[in-house]
Design a protein around this motif. Structure first.
Motif, PDB file in Angstrom:
ATOM      1  N   ILE A  45       3.945 -35.249  -1.415  1.00 21.59           N
ATOM      2  CA  ILE A  45       2.975 -35.050  -0.284  1.00 21.59           C
ATOM      3  C   ILE A  45       1.662 -34.629  -0.545  1.00 21.59           C
ATOM      4  N   ASP A  46       0.528 -35.245   0.340  1.00 21.53           N
ATOM      5  CA  ASP A  46      -0.834 -34.613   0.194  1.00 21.53           C
ATOM      6  C   ASP A  46      -1.301 -35.163  -1.041  1.00 21.53           C
ATOM      7  N   LEU A  47      -0.857 -35.937  -1.742  1.00 19.87           N
ATOM      8  CA  LEU A  47      -1.308 -36.472  -2.963  1.00 19.87           C
ATOM      9  C   LEU A  47      -2.922 -36.717  -3.038  1.00 19.87           C
ATOM     10  N   LEU A  48      -3.422 -37.342  -1.956  1.00 18.96           N
ATOM     11  CA  LEU A  48      -4.767 -37.986  -2.078  1.00 18.96           C
ATOM     12  C   LEU A  48      -5.653 -36.618  -1.738  1.00 18.96           C
ATOM     13  N   GLU A 100      -8.264 -51.758 -15.353  1.00 15.93           N
ATOM     14  CA  GLU A 100      -8.081 -50.219 -15.879  1.00 15.93           C
ATOM     15  C   GLU A 100      -7.923 -49.498 -14.582  1.00 15.93           C
ATOM     16  N   LEU A 101      -8.765 -49.818 -13.646  1.00 14.71           N
ATOM     17  CA  LEU A 101      -8.771 -48.990 -12.414  1.00 14.71           C
ATOM     18  C   LEU A 101      -7.522 -49.461 -11.507  1.00 14.71           C
ATOM     19  N   ALA A 102      -7.012 -50.473 -11.793  1.00 16.61           N
ATOM     20  CA  ALA A 102      -5.771 -51.029 -10.996  1.00 16.61           C
ATOM     21  C   ALA A 102      -4.478 -50.029 -11.444  1.00 16.61           C
ATOM     22  N   LEU A 103      -4.544 -49.616 -12.644  1.00 16.05           N
ATOM     23  CA  LEU A 103      -3.544 -48.728 -13.133  1.00 16.05           C
ATOM     24  C   LEU A 103      -3.653 -47.312 -12.307  1.00 16.05           C
ATOM     25  N   ALA A 104      -4.807 -46.831 -12.114  1.00 17.67           N
ATOM     26  CA  ALA A 104      -4.924 -45.735 -11.005  1.00 17.67           C
ATOM     27  C   ALA A 104      -4.457 -45.970  -9.622  1.00 17.67           C
ATOM     28  N   THR A 105      -4.836 -46.981  -9.106  1.00 16.91           N
ATOM     29  CA  THR A 105      -4.178 -47.366  -7.786  1.00 16.91           C
ATOM     30  C   THR A 105      -2.645 -47.508  -7.780  1.00 16.91           C
ATOM     31  N   GLN A 106      -2.246 -48.080  -8.926  1.00 21.57           N
ATOM     32  CA  GLN A 106      -0.853 -48.588  -9.072  1.00 21.57           C
ATOM     33  C   GLN A 106       0.042 -47.096  -9.077  1.00 21.57           C
ATOM     34  N   LEU A 107      -0.457 -46.133  -9.823  1.00 20.26           N
ATOM     35  CA  LEU A 107       0.198 -44.971 -10.090  1.00 20.26           C
ATOM     36  C   LEU A 107       0.022 -44.092  -8.783  1.00 20.26           C
ATOM     37  N   TYR A 108      -0.782 -44.106  -8.003  1.00 17.57           N
ATOM     38  CA  TYR A 108      -1.035 -43.554  -6.686  1.00 17.57           C
ATOM     39  C   TYR A 108      -0.044 -44.229  -5.694  1.00 17.57           C
ATOM     40  N   ALA A 109       0.147 -45.455  -5.663  1.00 19.75           N
ATOM     41  CA  ALA A 109       1.201 -45.924  -4.674  1.00 19.75           C
ATOM     42  C   ALA A 109       2.477 -45.540  -5.163  1.00 19.75           C
ATOM     43  N   VAL A 110       2.767 -45.669  -6.505  1.00 21.27           N
ATOM     44  CA  VAL A 110       4.053 -45.007  -6.923  1.00 21.27           C
ATOM     45  C   VAL A 110       4.407 -43.463  -6.443  1.00 21.27           C
ATOM     46  N   LEU A 111       3.258 -42.672  -6.871  1.00 22.34           N
ATOM     47  CA  LEU A 111       3.467 -41.243  -6.536  1.00 22.34           C
ATOM     48  C   LEU A 111       3.266 -40.836  -4.990  1.00 22.34           C
ATOM     49  N   SER A 112       2.564 -41.367  -4.247  1.00 24.86           N
ATOM     50  CA  SER A 112       2.223 -41.115  -2.883  1.00 24.86           C
ATOM     51  C   SER A 112       3.773 -41.473  -2.120  1.00 24.86           C
ATOM     52  N   SER A 113       4.594 -42.083  -2.636  1.00 19.92           N
ATOM     53  CA  SER A 113       6.106 -42.259  -1.716  1.00 19.92           C
ATOM     54  C   SER A 113       6.770 -41.089  -2.120  1.00 19.92           C
ATOM     55  N   CYS A 114       6.539 -40.326  -3.084  1.00 23.79           N
ATOM     56  CA  CYS A 114       7.416 -38.978  -3.194  1.00 23.79           C
ATOM     57  C   CYS A 114       6.926 -37.665  -3.378  1.00 23.79           C
ATOM     58  N   ALA A 137      -5.169 -33.624  -2.851  1.00 22.90           N
ATOM     59  CA  ALA A 137      -5.000 -32.684  -4.015  1.00 22.90           C
ATOM     60  C   ALA A 137      -5.746 -33.347  -5.167  1.00 22.90           C
ATOM     61  N   THR A 138      -5.670 -34.686  -5.227  1.00 22.92           N
ATOM     62  CA  THR A 138      -6.414 -35.456  -6.268  1.00 22.92           C
ATOM     63  C   THR A 138      -7.878 -35.191  -6.368  1.00 22.92           C
ATOM     64  N   VAL A 139      -8.441 -35.294  -4.889  1.00 24.64           N
ATOM     65  CA  VAL A 139      -9.862 -35.291  -4.581  1.00 24.64           C
ATOM     66  C   VAL A 139     -10.067 -33.718  -4.768  1.00 24.64           C
ATOM     67  N   LYS A 140      -9.475 -32.683  -4.676  1.00 21.40           N
ATOM     68  CA  LYS A 140      -9.665 -31.382  -5.009  1.00 21.40           C
ATOM     69  C   LYS A 140      -9.827 -31.224  -6.615  1.00 21.40           C
ATOM     70  N   THR A 141      -8.817 -31.755  -7.013  1.00 18.98           N
ATOM     71  CA  THR A 141      -8.804 -31.951  -8.588  1.00 18.98           C
ATOM     72  C   THR A 141     -10.226 -32.301  -9.239  1.00 18.98           C
ATOM     73  N   CYS A 142     -10.358 -33.442  -8.593  1.00 16.01           N
ATOM     74  CA  CYS A 142     -11.768 -34.103  -9.098  1.00 16.01           C
ATOM     75  C   CYS A 142     -13.060 -33.154  -8.904  1.00 16.01           C
ATOM     76  N   VAL A 143     -13.163 -32.609  -7.592  1.00 19.83           N
ATOM     77  CA  VAL A 143     -14.479 -31.783  -7.120  1.00 19.83           C
ATOM     78  C   VAL A 143     -14.122 -30.352  -8.326  1.00 19.83           C
ATOM     79  N   CYS A 144     -13.108 -29.932  -8.537  1.00 22.69           N
ATOM     80  CA  CYS A 144     -12.853 -28.706  -9.401  1.00 22.69           C
ATOM     81  C   CYS A 144     -13.456 -29.093 -10.780  1.00 22.69           C
ATOM     82  N   GLN A 145     -12.943 -30.101 -11.055  1.00 20.84           N
ATOM     83  CA  GLN A 145     -13.418 -30.658 -12.555  1.00 20.84           C
ATOM     84  C   GLN A 145     -14.953 -30.634 -12.526  1.00 20.84           C
ATOM     85  N   ILE A 146     -15.440 -31.281 -11.518  1.00 18.01           N
ATOM     86  CA  ILE A 146     -16.899 -31.581 -11.756  1.00 18.01           C
ATOM     87  C   ILE A 146     -17.765 -30.079 -11.637  1.00 18.01           C
TER      88      ILE A 146
END
Length: 163
Positions: A128-131, A112-126, A133-142
């Protein structure tokens, strides 16, 4: 085999029907991909990009799509993962970071976790600054207190595994 909308419990579909359905879904996803990636970025003189109503309607269901994708059912999860990627690109940046957040929070196994890394690999190619922004989303949710402690712990475990 679980019952579906097509067959009652106990009946199976002929392989030819499965293959035809698979082909139709692949063609629909390909058409959706063309709609998403051929939108382009409008200039000031251009009209806004043409909307894709199907994806507009899915924006509020990112979490549900992630949950269904994580069920890893047959080929369905592959189609759902593709759809999630297209939705994330179409509705970037928020859908992209939300999708990664949900996958990281809800994934319980390595597969299941591999799905997240695969999605990141696809999205990071198109995107910008996805990582960051994702960390910021995680922190904001917490910080917003929207997650139970068990999901926060799962999120941290999964982040530790992928980093």
């Amino acid at each position: 085999m679980p019952a579906s909308v097509i067959t009652p419990p106990g009946l199976t579909l002929h392989d030819g029907v499965r293959e035809a359905c698979d082909r139709v879904i692949q063609l629909l996803l390909l058409n959706l991909q063309k709609l998403v990636f051929n939108r382009g970025t409008p200039n000031l003189n251009d009209s806004p990009p043409r909307p894709v109503p199907f994806l507009d309607a899915l924006k509020s269901h990112v979490r549900d799509l992630c949950v269904e994708t994580l069920r890893l059912e047959r080929k369905r999860f592959l189609w759902q993962h593709q759809l999630l990627a297209l939705l994330a690109v179409y509705s970037a940046p928020h859908c992209a970071t939300d999708a990664l957040f949900f996958l990281l929070t809800l994934a319980r196994t390595q597969e299941e976790l591999a799905l997240a890394t695969q999605l990141y690999a696809v999205l990071s190619s198109c995107l910008i600054d996805l990582l960051p922004a994702t960390v910021k989303t995680c922190v904001c949710q917490i910080h917003a207190g929207r997650l139970p402690e068990s999901q926060i712990a799962q999120l941290f475990r999964n982040l530790a595994l992928v980093v």
